[in-house]
Design a protein around this motif. Structure first.
Motif, PDB file in Angstrom:
ATOM      1  N   LYS A 168      47.509 -22.861  -4.702  1.00  0.00           N
ATOM      2  CA  LYS A 168      46.367 -22.611  -5.384  1.00  0.00           C
ATOM      3  C   LYS A 168      46.548 -21.702  -6.529  1.00  0.00           C
ATOM      4  N   GLY A 169      45.298 -20.562  -6.718  1.00  0.00           N
ATOM      5  CA  GLY A 169      45.398 -19.635  -8.230  1.00  0.00           C
ATOM      6  C   GLY A 169      45.506 -20.258  -9.594  1.00  0.00           C
ATOM      7  N   ALA A 170      45.663 -19.857 -10.523  1.00  0.00           N
ATOM      8  CA  ALA A 170      45.901 -20.421 -11.911  1.00  0.00           C
ATOM      9  C   ALA A 170      46.198 -20.889 -12.121  1.00  0.00           C
ATOM     10  N   ILE A 171      46.277 -22.621 -12.931  1.00  0.00           N
ATOM     11  CA  ILE A 171      47.292 -23.030 -13.648  1.00  0.00           C
ATOM     12  C   ILE A 171      47.097 -22.996 -15.473  1.00  0.00           C
ATOM     13  N   THR A 172      47.235 -22.523 -16.182  1.00  0.00           N
ATOM     14  CA  THR A 172      46.943 -22.986 -17.551  1.00  0.00           C
ATOM     15  C   THR A 172      47.853 -23.851 -17.962  1.00  0.00           C
ATOM     16  N   VAL A 173      47.187 -24.597 -18.650  1.00  0.00           N
ATOM     17  CA  VAL A 173      48.126 -26.454 -19.367  1.00  0.00           C
ATOM     18  C   VAL A 173      47.465 -26.068 -21.132  1.00  0.00           C
ATOM     19  N   ALA A 174      48.697 -26.457 -21.477  1.00  0.00           N
ATOM     20  CA  ALA A 174      48.399 -26.434 -22.963  1.00  0.00           C
ATOM     21  C   ALA A 174      48.917 -27.823 -23.487  1.00  0.00           C
ATOM     22  N   THR A 175      48.009 -27.705 -24.709  1.00  0.00           N
ATOM     23  CA  THR A 175      46.990 -29.329 -24.579  1.00  0.00           C
ATOM     24  C   THR A 175      47.086 -29.089 -26.621  1.00  0.00           C
ATOM     25  N   PRO A 176      47.645 -30.077 -27.292  1.00  0.00           N
ATOM     26  CA  PRO A 176      47.142 -30.844 -28.660  1.00  0.00           C
ATOM     27  C   PRO A 176      45.455 -30.200 -29.009  1.00  0.00           C
ATOM     28  N   PRO A 177      44.854 -29.921 -29.915  1.00  0.00           N
ATOM     29  CA  PRO A 177      42.912 -29.575 -29.514  1.00  0.00           C
ATOM     30  C   PRO A 177      42.473 -31.333 -29.572  1.00  0.00           C
ATOM     31  N   SER A 178      43.522 -31.739 -30.208  1.00  0.00           N
ATOM     32  CA  SER A 178      43.027 -33.719 -29.785  1.00  0.00           C
ATOM     33  C   SER A 178      43.053 -33.882 -28.520  1.00  0.00           C
ATOM     34  N   PHE A 179      43.874 -34.257 -28.243  1.00  0.00           N
ATOM     35  CA  PHE A 179      43.648 -34.381 -26.708  1.00  0.00           C
ATOM     36  C   PHE A 179      43.368 -34.418 -25.910  1.00  0.00           C
ATOM     37  N   ALA A 180      42.986 -32.757 -26.162  1.00  0.00           N
ATOM     38  CA  ALA A 180      42.609 -31.630 -25.264  1.00  0.00           C
ATOM     39  C   ALA A 180      40.618 -31.877 -25.110  1.00  0.00           C
ATOM     40  N   SER A 181      40.319 -31.953 -26.759  1.00  0.00           N
ATOM     41  CA  SER A 181      38.620 -32.558 -27.006  1.00  0.00           C
ATOM     42  C   SER A 181      38.510 -34.012 -26.230  1.00  0.00           C
ATOM     43  N   GLN A 182      39.053 -34.464 -26.978  1.00  0.00           N
ATOM     44  CA  GLN A 182      38.915 -36.118 -26.395  1.00  0.00           C
ATOM     45  C   GLN A 182      38.583 -36.830 -25.007  1.00  0.00           C
TER      46      GLN A 182
END
Length: 297
Positions: A93-107
């Motif tokens: 539970k709780g929060a999960i922080t996902v870091a990703t390249p901008p293009s993968f995030a938006s697309q």
């Protein structure tokens, strides 16, 4: 001076042997030999200066002291298991922080993340768009998406998609008088580049297409910018079939040729190996893999 505790391995061997009243069954449970269990029990008896077991006609019995010790240890081991289960449940539970390249995030990720949130309302997702350098993973990130060949040290990396590169353009570009009947017609169009001109150069060499100037056309820092420029009719992008899927499905981009080249690089889901069994990370990983499977189907 602090009191020393008995060796943990000896306590584990004793608890298992006392529960089963068998060194053989304890050895099977602990994935060790019967001789190893016997050795641990002997070490514990020497440490305590008392006998814990009696052997009668091939039958293993607990001494009075051994029985009392087992009943106390049984509760302690149960408390340890309960504490571990509680910790793992909290990790789901709780929060999960996902870091990703901008293009993968938006697309790819952002259009789908509401599905994860609806299925896992107890996990608060935080998406951080970051450009990584050589697989850099910071302590404030639970899961990261890297793009490369998967050769990063010190991390657990799981490949997501197999990706293919192929020319893409706006359907309106095909109606503007410059044909795209075969690959050699690319010489009459503006080429759009992602980060560098190397990708177009590699792709054209693979398909033995000569006479095309790859040194012309703008260079963009992110894949999503290349796809946007192509969708606006500004030229031909060498698109990644994974990232371009929204534009292709919406008809903003079309694929004029059948030729595709599998990329040597791919997107990988990455985490710290010490955290990979946390509930929230396991849940997110399973969800990501299910999304990839749907894409491939």
């Amino acid at each position: 001076m602090a009191r020393r505790l008995p060796p943990l391995n000896s306590l584990k061997a004793f608890e298992a042997a006392a529960r089963h009243l068998s060194f053989t069954k304890a050895a099977d449970e602990l994935f060790v030999t019967q001789a190893a269990v016997s050795h641990q029990i002997k070490a514990l008896e020497e440490y305590l200066s008392m006998k814990l077991f009696l052997r009668r006609n091939r039958t293993l019995l607990l001494t009075e002291e051994g029985q009392a010790y087992y009943l106390d240890l049984k509760e302690i081991f149960k408390a340890l298991q309960d504490a571990t289960d509680k910790l793992l449940a909290k990790g789901s539970k709780g929060a999960i922080t996902v870091a990703t390249p901008p293009s993968f995030a938006s697309q790819w990720l952002v259009p789908r993340i509401s599905q994860f949130s609806s299925q896992n309302p107890d996990i608060d997702v935080r998406i951080k768009a970051v450009d990584f350098d050589e697989g850099f993973l910071t302590d404030d990130i639970d899961v990261a998406i890297y793009y490369g060949k998967g050769r990063w040290s010190g991390v657990q990396a799981d490949k997501l998609h197999s990706e293919f590169l192929t020319p893409m353009c706006s359907p309106t570009l095909l109606q503007m008088g410059k044909p795209l009947r075969d690959l050699f017609d690319l010489k009459n169009h503006v080429l759009l580049h992602d980060s560098s001109r190397a990708m177009w150069n590699t792709w054209l060499k693979h398909f033995k297409v000569n006479g095309i100037n790859v040194n012309q056309g703008p260079v963009f820092s992110h894949s999503m910018m290349v796809l946007q420029a192509a969708a606006l009719g500004q030229g031909i992008a060498l698109g990644n079939t994974v990232l371009a899927r929204p534009e292709l499905e919406a008809g903003r981009l079309v694929v004029p040729f059948a030729e595709r080249l599998e990329s040597k690089e791919a997107y990988y889901m990455v985490c710290d190996p010490q955290h990979m069994d946390l509930g929230k990370i396991t849940t997110f990983k399973q969800w990501m893999q299910s999304q990839v499977q749907e894409d491939e189907q």
